[in-house]
Scaffold this motif. Structure first.
Motif, PDB file in Angstrom:
ATOM      1  N   TRP A  29       0.835  -1.213   0.000  1.00 46.41           N
ATOM      2  CA  TRP A  29       0.000   0.000   0.000  1.00 46.41           C
ATOM      3  C   TRP A  29       0.864   1.254   0.000  1.00 46.41           C
ATOM      4  O   TRP A  29       0.572   2.222  -0.697  1.00 46.41           O
ATOM      5  CB  TRP A  29      -0.910  -0.013   1.226  1.00 46.41           C
ATOM      6  N   GLN A  32       2.377   1.741  -3.463  1.00 44.55           N
ATOM      7  CA  GLN A  32       1.396   2.122  -4.475  1.00 44.55           C
ATOM      8  C   GLN A  32       0.864   3.533  -4.274  1.00 44.55           C
ATOM      9  O   GLN A  32       0.584   4.243  -5.235  1.00 44.55           O
ATOM     10  CB  GLN A  32       0.225   1.134  -4.458  1.00 44.55           C
ATOM     11  N   ASN A  33       0.680   3.952  -3.018  1.00 42.97           N
ATOM     12  CA  ASN A  33      -0.007   5.215  -2.745  1.00 42.97           C
ATOM     13  C   ASN A  33       0.912   6.348  -2.320  1.00 42.97           C
ATOM     14  O   ASN A  33       0.544   7.514  -2.488  1.00 42.97           O
ATOM     15  CB  ASN A  33      -1.065   5.000  -1.650  1.00 42.97           C
ATOM     16  N   ASP A  40       5.331  11.563  -5.961  1.00 40.90           N
ATOM     17  CA  ASP A  40       4.672  11.046  -4.760  1.00 40.90           C
ATOM     18  C   ASP A  40       5.625  11.027  -3.571  1.00 40.90           C
ATOM     19  O   ASP A  40       5.234  11.322  -2.436  1.00 40.90           O
ATOM     20  CB  ASP A  40       4.136   9.636  -5.017  1.00 40.90           C
TER      21      ASP A  40
END
Length: 384
Positions: A29, A32-33, A40
């Motif tokens: 997670w 990915q995020n 990011d």
């Protein structure tokens, strides 16, 4: 002699294999995020730095340095201001919220009669929960009870009648008024907005002109002006002896204002429906209202759920503007209680406004999350 190869046919489904360890869990997670791209990574670092800068002071004020018990301002005031809190260590004044909590919820509604709004609230929750569950049965009866029967019962419970003591609406206030304005505005603005959107797309010039005029006039003025007109100027146009309750004026003003914005949201959904849907409905011999009710509107409303909920959230927050016409919603009643000299400290206003903001955030966040749930539930025709 050549061997005969027999084909193999599996007689049962292969067992499901677990997902790779790199595709599940917290680490996946995060990748990915939070760490998927260099952008990011930078944004994650900035966010962590901002939290590290803001969070300690916020927690100190909310929890660690906050005052939790007390009967007056001395419990929250600093020593230099006549209190008991050491200078430089003042935090949130939660005793103020505890002392005024019932007023924040009910306003000046008589204490011995507050069981009535509590009963209305319980009925509302009991009817709302099955309405929000997609698989709950008897949706039609549920909607009838929630949007027709409950308002009628609530009117007599809250105002009085049938043996109940009459309670004037100027005594209403707090979260109760905020929820009443929001529920009535949401219930009324959606159907009126649909009618206005259909009227704006109508082929009848008079109907189209009236709908366009209403929408553009209402959208061109602020809600404060609408409330001021409904409360102050509207009685001037009524015959002598005629009057409207101030709460009713606010309900009408808020509902009409929200209807204009709702109409544009619905119109956007109607324009997004392919022309073939209209032609297919016409080829089946459906009437105009059958076509809209059975084919067009269900698709259009599904497409604009985010816009509809955004309008509802804006309406819920805009109810605080009714203070301009002398009504005390949640924010208004909090502001009114700040003038109490028994709780006059530097931390009292911040605590009161934080409490009001938290309540508004809880309701708005709940509506937002439910709209996302409904989008996922209804997202059956546009999946890739």
């Amino acid at each position: 002699m050549m061997a005969v190869i027999k084909p193999y046919v599996r007689s049962e489904m292969a067992p499901a294999m677990p997902a790779p360890s790199t595709a599940v869990g917290v680490a996946h997670w995060v990748r990915q995020n939070l760490l998927a791209t260099p952008k990011d990574v930078i944004m994650t670092i900035v966010a962590i730095a901002a939290l590290a800068y803001v969070l300690p002071g916020l927690l100190d004020w909310l929890l660690f340095n906050a005052t939790w018990t007390g009967s007056d301002r001395t419990a929250c005031a600093t020593v230099s201001a006549g209190g008991v809190v050491p200078d430089g260590q003042a935090g949130a004044c939660w005793p103020f919220v505890q002392a005024k909590f019932e007023q924040f919820i009910f306003g000046r509604y008589p204490i011995e009669e507050r069981w009535r709004p509590i009963l209305v609230g319980l009925l509302f929750v009991v009817l709302l929960i099955p309405m929000l569950i997609p698989k709950a049965p008897y949706k039609g009866w549920n909607a009838l009870a929630l949007f027709i029967v409950l308002p009628l019962i609530s009117f007599f419970l809250l105002t009085g009648g049938f043996g109940l003591e009459h309670v004037e609406t100027p005594l209403w206030g707090g979260l109760m008024v905020t929820l009443i304005l929001s529920f009535f505005g949401i219930t009324v603005s959606l159907p009126i907005g649909i009618i206005l959107a259909l009227g704006r797309r109508s082929n009848m010039p008079v109907i189209k002109m009236l709908c366009v005029l209403f929408i553009e006039v209402i959208r061109g003025i602020p809600l404060i002006t609408v409330l001021f007109f409904a409360s102050v100027m509207l009685p001037l146009f009524l015959p002598d002896g005629w009057t409207f309750d101030k709460l009713l004026r606010a309900l009408i003003g808020v509902s009409l204002f929200s209807s204009a914005y709702m109409a544009e949201v619905i119109r956007g959904g109607l324009q997004a429906i392919p022309k073939g849907q209209f032609e297919g409905a016409d080829s089946l011999g459906l009437s105009y209202w059958q076509k809209m009710r059975l084919i067009i509107l269900p698709q259009a409303i599904k497409l604009v759920i985010p816009g509809i909920v955004n309008t509802f959230i804006g309406l819920f927050k805009d109810t605080s503007l009714v203070s301009i016409i002398g009504m005390f919603d949640l924010l208004g009643i909090v502001t009114l209680n700040l003038s109490d000299s028994n709780w006059a400290t530097a931390q009292t206003p911040i605590t009161g406004f934080f409490f009001a903001g938290l309540i508004f955030w809880i309701f708005c966040f709940g509506m937002s999350r439910y709209s996302q749930f409904m989008e996922r539930h209804l997202d059956t025709g546009h999946r890739s």
